[in-house]
Design an enzyme around this catalytic site. Structure first.
Site, short mmCIF file in Angstrom:
data_model
loop_
_atom_site.label_atom_id
_atom_site.label_comp_id
_atom_site.label_asym_id
_atom_site.label_seq_id
_atom_site.Cartn_x
_atom_site.Cartn_y
_atom_site.Cartn_z
N SER A 144 0.83 -1.21 0.00
CA SER A 144 0.00 0.00 0.00
C SER A 144 0.86 1.25 0.00
O SER A 144 1.95 1.27 0.59
CB SER A 144 -0.87 -0.01 1.25
OG SER A 144 -1.53 1.23 1.40
N TYR B 29 -2.09 0.20 10.15
CA TYR B 29 -2.33 -0.51 8.89
C TYR B 29 -1.12 -0.40 7.97
O TYR B 29 -0.61 -1.39 7.44
CB TYR B 29 -3.58 0.05 8.18
CG TYR B 29 -3.69 -0.40 6.76
CD1 TYR B 29 -3.98 -1.72 6.46
CD2 TYR B 29 -3.49 0.50 5.70
CE1 TYR B 29 -4.06 -2.15 5.14
CE2 TYR B 29 -3.58 0.08 4.39
CZ TYR B 29 -3.85 -1.24 4.10
OH TYR B 29 -3.92 -1.67 2.82
N LYS C 162 1.68 -3.38 6.53
CA LYS C 162 2.07 -3.62 5.13
C LYS C 162 3.58 -3.49 4.95
O LYS C 162 4.20 -4.26 4.22
CB LYS C 162 1.31 -2.66 4.21
CG LYS C 162 -0.19 -2.93 4.13
CD LYS C 162 -0.46 -4.23 3.39
CE LYS C 162 -1.93 -4.58 3.30
NZ LYS C 162 -2.17 -5.87 2.63
N1 UFG Z 1 -12.85 10.61 3.40
C1 UFG Z 1 -13.76 11.58 3.80
N2 UFG Z 1 -15.01 11.17 4.13
C2 UFG Z 1 -15.40 9.86 4.11
C3 UFG Z 1 -14.46 8.89 3.71
C4 UFG Z 1 -13.19 9.30 3.37
O1 UFG Z 1 -13.45 12.76 3.83
O2 UFG Z 1 -16.56 9.57 4.45
C5 UFG Z 1 -11.50 11.05 3.01
C6 UFG Z 1 -10.41 10.42 3.88
O3 UFG Z 1 -10.19 11.18 5.03
C7 UFG Z 1 -9.24 10.42 2.91
C8 UFG Z 1 -9.89 10.24 1.53
O4 UFG Z 1 -11.25 10.59 1.71
O5 UFG Z 1 -8.61 11.66 2.92
C9 UFG Z 1 -9.82 8.81 1.04
O6 UFG Z 1 -10.28 7.97 2.08
P1 UFG Z 1 -10.58 6.43 1.86
O7 UFG Z 1 -11.07 5.91 3.17
O8 UFG Z 1 -11.42 6.23 0.67
O9 UFG Z 1 -9.17 5.84 1.51
P2 UFG Z 1 -7.81 5.93 2.32
O10 UFG Z 1 -6.96 6.89 1.57
O11 UFG Z 1 -7.96 6.15 3.77
O12 UFG Z 1 -7.35 4.43 2.27
C10 UFG Z 1 -7.08 3.83 1.06
C11 UFG Z 1 -7.19 2.33 1.19
C12 UFG Z 1 -6.10 1.81 2.04
C13 UFG Z 1 -4.81 2.36 1.59
C14 UFG Z 1 -4.86 3.85 1.64
C15 UFG Z 1 -3.59 4.53 1.28
O13 UFG Z 1 -8.42 1.95 1.74
O14 UFG Z 1 -6.08 0.41 1.96
O15 UFG Z 1 -5.83 4.24 0.72
O16 UFG Z 1 -3.70 5.90 1.58
F1 UFG Z 1 -3.80 1.94 2.34
#
Ligand code: UFG
Length: 346
Positions: A128, A154, A158
Site C-alpha cells: 500500500s 495498517y 504492510k
Molecule cells: N474521506 C472523507 N469522508 C469519508 C471517507 C473518506 O473525507 O466519508 C476522506 C479520507 O479522510 C481520505 C480520503 O477521503 O482523505 C480517502 O479515504 P478512503 O477511506 O477512501 O481511503 P484511504 O486513503 O484512507 O485508504 C485507502 C485504502 C487503504 C490504503 C490507503 C492509502 O483503503 O487500503 O488508501 O492511503 F492503504
C-alpha cells in the site's frame, strides 16, 4: 498459471479471480468470508467450471492452504487477504498485526513447504501507498524509493510484511529455489468491473467514493469530509484513484514479467491526485444528485496528499492505466451500486 488468490471473495481479490479466469488460468480462491462475499465466488464458479475452486478458510490456516497448494499444484500466489482500514487499524492495532502479519506468516510457511518442498514460484503481495506515510518535500508524486514512514498501524503492517517477504525471498535465493517476488503498493483502488458482475460491498463502508455514492442514493442523510484544513489547494486530502481492473492488470503483468530471483516493488496509481472535494463533485456529476456534506475533523492516521509517480511500473511492466478519467471510474462504481442496492445481499 495456477494461482492461489487469498482474499478472493473480497472487492479486489474477486476482480483478480475474474481476470485470471478470463485469461485462461486456473484459480483457487480462499477467503474467511469475514468481509468477503460468497455470491461472486458462486458466479465465477458457474462461469468457469473446472478451472475455479473456492475454499472457505482463513490465511492463518496454514495446513489447509498447504493442502490446497499441493492438491492443485499452484505455482503463483496473489495475496490480497488482509484487513485494510486506516482508521480501524488505529482503534485495534493488535488485530491488524494478527491478521496482516501473524496469519500472513502462516500463509508464507505453507507457500514455502508446499509442492514437495519446492514452494511456490511467484508471490505477489498487495502492499500500500500507506507505507509511505506523509512523503517528504520533493517526493510527491511518490516514487518507489520514497522513504517509508507509515502514519497508521495498517501502513506499518504492510511495510513489515514487505520486509518479511524480502528476507524470505533472500532465503529462497540462498537455497537455490529462487522466488519471483512483487510488492505492489496500491494507491486508492476504486470502481468496479465493466461487465457489472462484481462490485465493492464493504461493511462497514468507509471508502470515499462508495460513501459519497450512498449519500447521492439517499442511503445516508449526509456524509463528512474528514478535515478541510489540510495544507492542500482546497484544504482536503489528495489521493490517486486507480480503477480496480487497471490494478489487476498490474498483477498479471508482474506475474508474467518479474523473473525468478527478483524482488521488485511497484507503485500502482495513475499519477494524478484528486482532492476529497473533487471526488464529491465527480459523484454529483455522475449521479446527477446533490447531497449534504458536513465538514468534520481530521480522521486519525490519514496522510495529507498521496499520488503516484508511475515511471517505474510503466517502464518495467509496460503498465498504463486505461481508465484515467475520474468520472469514468466513479461511473463504474455508480452503475454497480445502482444495480445492487443491497450490495451482494448477504
Ligand atoms: N474521506 C472523507 N469522508 C469519508 C471517507 C473518506 O473525507 O466519508 C476522506 C479520507 O479522510 C481520505 C480520503 O477521503 O482523505 C480517502 O479515504 P478512503 O477511506 O477512501 O481511503 P484511504 O486513503 O484512507 O485508504 C485507502 C485504502 C487503504 C490504503 C490507503 C492509502 O483503503 O487500503 O488508501 O492511503 F492503504
Amino acid at each position: 498459471m495456477r494461482v492461489l488468490v487469498t482474499g478472493g471473495a473480497g472487492y479486489i481479490g474477486s476482480h483478480a479471480c475474474q481476470r485470471l479466469l478470463n485469461d485462461g488460468h486456473t484459480v483457487v480462491a480462499i477467503d474467511s468470508l469475514y468481509r468477503g462475499h460468497r455470491a461472486p465466488m458462486d458466479a465465477l464458479s458457474a462461469g468457469h467450471p473446472g478451472r475455479f475452486a473456492f475454499i472457505h478458510a482463513d490465511i492463518g490456516e496454514g495446513g489447509r492452504i498447504r493442502a490446497a497448494l499441493d492438491e492443485h499444484d499452484l505455482d503463483t500466489v496473489m495475496h490480497f487477504g488482509a484487513v485494510a482500514y486506516v482508521g480501524e487499524s488505529v482503534d485495534d492495532p493488535l488485530w491488524y498485526y494478527r491478521n496482516n502479519i501473524a496469519s500472513a506468516i502462516a500463509l508464507l510457511e505453507a507457500c514455502d513447504t508446499c509442492r514437495d518442498g519446492r514452494g511456490v514460484d511467484r508471490f505477489i503481495f498487495s502492499s500500500s501507498c500507506a507505507t509511505y506515510g506523509d512523503p517528504p518535500e520533493g517526493m510527491i508524486p511518490v516514487p518507489e524509493h520514497c522513504p517509508q514512514h507509515p502514519t497508521s498501524p495498517y501502513g506499518r503492517t504492510k511495510l513489515h510484511f514487505e520486509h518479511i517477504l524480502l528476507d524470505y525471498a533472500a532465503h529462497r535465493a540462498n537455497q537455490d529455489r529462487p522466488l519471483a517476488l512483487t510488492m505492489l503498493r496500491y494507491f486508492n483502488v476504486a470502481g468496479s468491473d465493466r461487465t457489472g458482475l462484481l462490485g465493492e460491498d464493504h461493511t462497514p463502508e468507509t471508502h470515499l467514493i462508495p460513501v459519497a455514492i450512498q449519500a447521492a442514493q439517499g442511503k445516508r442523510e449526509s456524509m463528512s469530509i474528514f478535515g478541510a484544513d489540510y495544507p492542500t489547494p482546497d484544504g482536503t486530502c489528495v489521493r490517486d484513484y486507480v480503477h480496480v481492473e487497471d490494478l489487476i492488470d498490474a498483477h498479471v503483468r508482474a506475474a508474467e514479467r518479474v523473473k525468478p530471483g527478483r524482488a521488485e516493488a511497484f507503485n500502482v496509481g495513475i499519477g494524478k491526485g484528486y482532492s476529497v472535494r473533487e471526488i464529491l463533485d465527480s459523484v454529483r456529476r455522475v449521479s446527477g444528485k446533490d447531497f449534504r456534506v458536513i465538514e468534520a475533523g481530521r480522521r486519525a492516521g490519514d496522510a495529507i496528499a498521496l499520488y503516484n509517480d508511475p515511471t517505474k511500473i510503466q517502464r518495467d511492466l509496460g503498465w498504463q492505466a486505461q481508465v484515467t478519467d475520474i468520472d469514468e471510474i466513479v461511473t463504474t462504481a455508480w452503475n454497480w451500486m445502482q444495480a445492487h442496492p443491497d450490495g451482494y445481499g448477504d
